[in-house]
Design a protein around this motif. Structure first.
Motif, PDB file in Angstrom:
ATOM      1  N   ALA A  28      18.307  12.629 -19.156  1.00  0.00           N
ATOM      2  CA  ALA A  28      19.250  11.532 -18.909  1.00  0.00           C
ATOM      3  C   ALA A  28      20.177  11.896 -17.748  1.00  0.00           C
ATOM      4  O   ALA A  28      20.426  11.069 -16.866  1.00  0.00           O
ATOM      5  N   GLN A  31      18.303  11.569 -14.443  1.00  0.00           N
ATOM      6  CA  GLN A  31      18.103  10.177 -14.039  1.00  0.00           C
ATOM      7  C   GLN A  31      19.388   9.515 -13.557  1.00  0.00           C
ATOM      8  O   GLN A  31      19.350   8.601 -12.727  1.00  0.00           O
ATOM      9  N   LEU A  32      20.518   9.972 -14.078  1.00  0.00           N
ATOM     10  CA  LEU A  32      21.802   9.378 -13.703  1.00  0.00           C
ATOM     11  C   LEU A  32      22.509  10.143 -12.582  1.00  0.00           C
ATOM     12  O   LEU A  32      23.603   9.768 -12.172  1.00  0.00           O
ATOM     13  N   MET A  39      26.837  16.216 -18.586  1.00  0.00           N
ATOM     14  CA  MET A  39      26.313  15.330 -19.627  1.00  0.00           C
ATOM     15  C   MET A  39      26.613  15.917 -21.000  1.00  0.00           C
ATOM     16  O   MET A  39      27.099  15.216 -21.897  1.00  0.00           O
ATOM     17  N   TRP A  53      29.920   5.249 -18.247  1.00  0.00           N
ATOM     18  CA  TRP A  53      28.840   6.228 -18.458  1.00  0.00           C
ATOM     19  C   TRP A  53      28.081   5.930 -19.736  1.00  0.00           C
ATOM     20  O   TRP A  53      26.852   6.034 -19.784  1.00  0.00           O
ATOM     21  N   GLN A  56      25.642   3.191 -19.027  1.00  0.00           N
ATOM     22  CA  GLN A  56      24.503   3.642 -18.232  1.00  0.00           C
ATOM     23  C   GLN A  56      23.516   4.471 -19.059  1.00  0.00           C
ATOM     24  O   GLN A  56      22.297   4.316 -18.934  1.00  0.00           O
ATOM     25  N   ILE A  57      24.050   5.341 -19.904  1.00  0.00           N
ATOM     26  CA  ILE A  57      23.175   6.166 -20.751  1.00  0.00           C
ATOM     27  C   ILE A  57      22.429   5.283 -21.745  1.00  0.00           C
ATOM     28  O   ILE A  57      21.217   5.428 -21.945  1.00  0.00           O
ATOM     29  N   LEU A  60      19.489   3.501 -20.273  1.00  0.00           N
ATOM     30  CA  LEU A  60      18.280   4.329 -20.198  1.00  0.00           C
ATOM     31  C   LEU A  60      17.473   4.258 -21.489  1.00  0.00           C
ATOM     32  O   LEU A  60      16.262   4.433 -21.481  1.00  0.00           O
TER      33      LEU A  60
END
Length: 84
Positions: A28, A31-32, A39, A53, A56-57, A60
């Protein structure tokens, strides 16, 4: 024993979503565009997990973050005074 905070609850939701989709924290983060360390810190409470955040997570993981405002409960004394 202390009650979990809303931030604690959000971290649990995000960690659970990652787990359920079999996405590692490291993947993750990659990808971010984050470091795996950052993270990890966000998901353990060592760094703030902002709503941005978290959104966004969760994206995914195929999830959407929604926020709902609800009326606060009035303490009994205030409720009684409001009726008089």
């Amino acid at each position: 024993m202390t009650q979990p905070t809303p931030a604690d609850n959000l971290r649990v939701i995000v960690r659970t979503a990652l787990h359920d989709k079999h996405i590692s924290q490291a993947e993750a983060a990659r990808q971010l565009g984050l470091s795996a360390k950052h993270m990890s810190h966000m998901l353990t409470g060592k760094a703030p997990l902002t709503l941005d955040w978290a959104e966004q997570i969760l994206a995914l993981c195929g999830k959407r973050l929604t926020i709902r405002a609800v009326a606060a409960r009035q303490p009994r004394r205030m409720a009684k005074e409001a009726r008089t």
